[in-house]
Design an enzyme around this catalytic site. Structure first.
Site, mmCIF file in Angstrom:
data_model
loop_
_atom_site.group_PDB
_atom_site.id
_atom_site.type_symbol
_atom_site.label_atom_id
_atom_site.label_comp_id
_atom_site.label_asym_id
_atom_site.label_seq_id
_atom_site.Cartn_x
_atom_site.Cartn_y
_atom_site.Cartn_z
ATOM 1 N N HIS A 1 0.815 -1.219 0.000
ATOM 2 C CA HIS A 1 0.000 0.000 0.000
ATOM 3 C C HIS A 1 0.850 1.272 0.000
ATOM 4 O O HIS A 1 0.337 2.355 -0.291
ATOM 5 C CB HIS A 1 -1.000 0.005 1.170
ATOM 6 C CG HIS A 1 -0.433 0.320 2.509
ATOM 7 N ND1 HIS A 1 -0.150 -0.633 3.455
ATOM 8 C CD2 HIS A 1 -0.112 1.504 3.084
ATOM 9 C CE1 HIS A 1 0.319 -0.060 4.544
ATOM 10 N NE2 HIS A 1 0.347 1.245 4.348
ATOM 11 N N ASP B 1 -0.267 -7.514 1.185
ATOM 12 C CA ASP B 1 0.255 -6.161 1.409
ATOM 13 C C ASP B 1 1.762 -6.137 1.606
ATOM 14 O O ASP B 1 2.274 -5.464 2.498
ATOM 15 C CB ASP B 1 -0.440 -5.487 2.602
ATOM 16 C CG ASP B 1 -0.161 -3.984 2.656
ATOM 17 O OD1 ASP B 1 0.054 -3.386 1.592
ATOM 18 O OD2 ASP B 1 -0.144 -3.425 3.772
ATOM 19 N N SER C 1 4.435 1.990 8.633
ATOM 20 C CA SER C 1 4.111 0.899 7.717
ATOM 21 C C SER C 1 5.347 0.465 6.938
ATOM 22 O O SER C 1 6.093 1.303 6.416
ATOM 23 C CB SER C 1 3.026 1.330 6.736
ATOM 24 O OG SER C 1 1.791 1.492 7.382
ATOM 25 N N ILE D 1 -14.213 -20.077 -10.772
ATOM 26 C CA ILE D 1 -15.574 -19.669 -10.444
ATOM 27 C C ILE D 1 -15.521 -18.296 -9.795
ATOM 28 O O ILE D 1 -14.474 -17.855 -9.332
ATOM 29 C CB ILE D 1 -16.267 -20.654 -9.468
ATOM 30 C CG1 ILE D 1 -15.435 -20.816 -8.191
ATOM 31 C CG2 ILE D 1 -16.524 -21.988 -10.134
ATOM 32 C CD1 ILE D 1 -16.082 -21.687 -7.122
#
Length: 365
Positions: free
Chosen positions: A92, A122, A206, A265
């Site tokens: 991110h 992430d 982060s 699917i």
């Protein structure tokens, strides 16, 4: 006066780890001044970098090219090679970037390139093509599966914003929780259980380091919970377990991404009872479309089927289904338990049929 002096002496003794408190018979509390954090900080702080991400712009009127910062965060030096090394960070942080720079604790800046990323967990990897600063070594990786709630947790990162960053900030706390699910703030597109810690994590942390008491990298800070509705929280930080990172990092370095298996699917969550009832299908992942000629079509899955188990593991929703599929590889055969509901006209209502089908997984494009 004597009582005050005695009290002061006891306080000093406790503060410097020189005394033991009296307690119940057979139980002694020993006060120790041992603290591994300063040594760990000295060794690891230089290996936690600032990551800067820029976009390139060009003005057709002024004919001026420029680069604008779009994101910044932290990164961990995890591997060296003959011509530079690799930085682990969050997807991110880098996902909107085109040009990347890292800055070491010493202040030295280097250009970096994006090797690859995985939005499922992430994580992202950057590469720099110069020698790391003298004396800086990659951070050793630990084992996040061996973590215990209550053990020491140390965070190192670069909290702040583009105008005011505090490089190499060290915070400490404990491991507050393990295997926390459904906490992602849209950071993950796959089911990714995370580590909870009360070591302070803020904007800019982060991509940094979550360390154990041996100074090993056991997690990557990715988000913090600050509020929900009218409630305000403190000390709720969450990190990607390093064992999750280990599963994919070599793939990213070699191929630039992560390959995963697929059923062919699309599904949607369906709420319901844990076990099937005559008129109510159980909770699970209900098939919405089936790819023509795909692995599920070959196995016999139909639109409306409710998948409730993968290889014997109960799945209550779409994310649980993905979690089990991520344990497999393309070419593996998986056993699906599902329910197909009918009425007298063949519609998917009324009674049900319990089915067990084997599907050979294909490669996710």
């Amino acid at each position: 006066m004597m009582k005050k002096l005695c009290a002061l002496a006891l306080c000093l003794a406790l503060a410097f780890g020189l005394a033991a408190a009296e307690s119940a018979p057979g139980y002694e509390i020993v006060y120790s001044a041992d603290n591994p954090i300063p040594e760990i900080a000295e060794r690891v702080r230089p290996a936690v970098v600032q990551v800067f991400c820029f976009e390139e712009t060009w003005d057709a009127v002024t004919r001026i090219a420029a680069t604008n910062e779009v994101a910044a965060g932290s990164g961990c030096y995890i591997r060296s090679d003959a011509n530079g090394g690799y930085i682990l960070t969050n997807n991110h942080i880098v996902e909107n970037g085109e040009v990347f720079t890292i800055q070491w604790l010493s202040g030295e800046e280097m250009d970096a390139e994006l090797v690859g990323a995985d939005d499922g967990t992430d994580i992202a990897v950057l590469r720099f093509s110069e020698a790391a600063p003298a004396g800086v070594s990659p951070i050793p990786m630990g084992d996040s599966d061996s973590l215990r709630i209550g053990e020491l947790a140390i965070c190192i990162g670069n909290p702040g914003d583009s105008l005011d960053v505090l490089p190499g900030t060290v915070t400490a706390g404990i491991i507050s929780g393990l295997g926390r699910e459904d906490i992602n703030a849209s950071n993950f597109t796959r089911s990714t259980p995370v580590i909870q810690t009360d070591a302070a994590i803020n904007s800019g942390n982060s991509g940094g380091a979550l360390l154990n008491a041996r100074g090993e990298l056991v997690g990557v800070p990715t988000l913090k919970m600050m509020y929900s509705g009218t409630a305000v929280f403190e000390g709720l930080g969450f990190c990607i377990p390093i064992n999750t990172v280990k599963r994919y990092i070599d793939q990213i370095i070699v191929s630039g991404g992560v390959t995963r298996p697929r059923l062919g699917i699309t599904v949607a969550d369906i709420d319901g009872p844990d076990e099937p009832m005559k008129k109510y299908p159980p909770a699970g992942a209900q098939v919405y479309t089936v790819e023509e000629g795909g692995p599920s079509a070959v196995a016999g899955l139909q639109v409306g089927d409710v998948i409730t188990e993968v290889n014997g593991v109960r799945v209550m929703n779409y994310m649980a289904l993905l979690k089990e599929l991520d344990k497999c590889q393309a070419g593996d055969r998986v056993e699906l338990k599902l329910y197909r509901y009918y009425d007298k006209d063949g519609n998917l209502t009324g009674g049900y049929e319990e089915l067990n089908l084997t599907v050979k997984l294909a490669l996710l494009d």
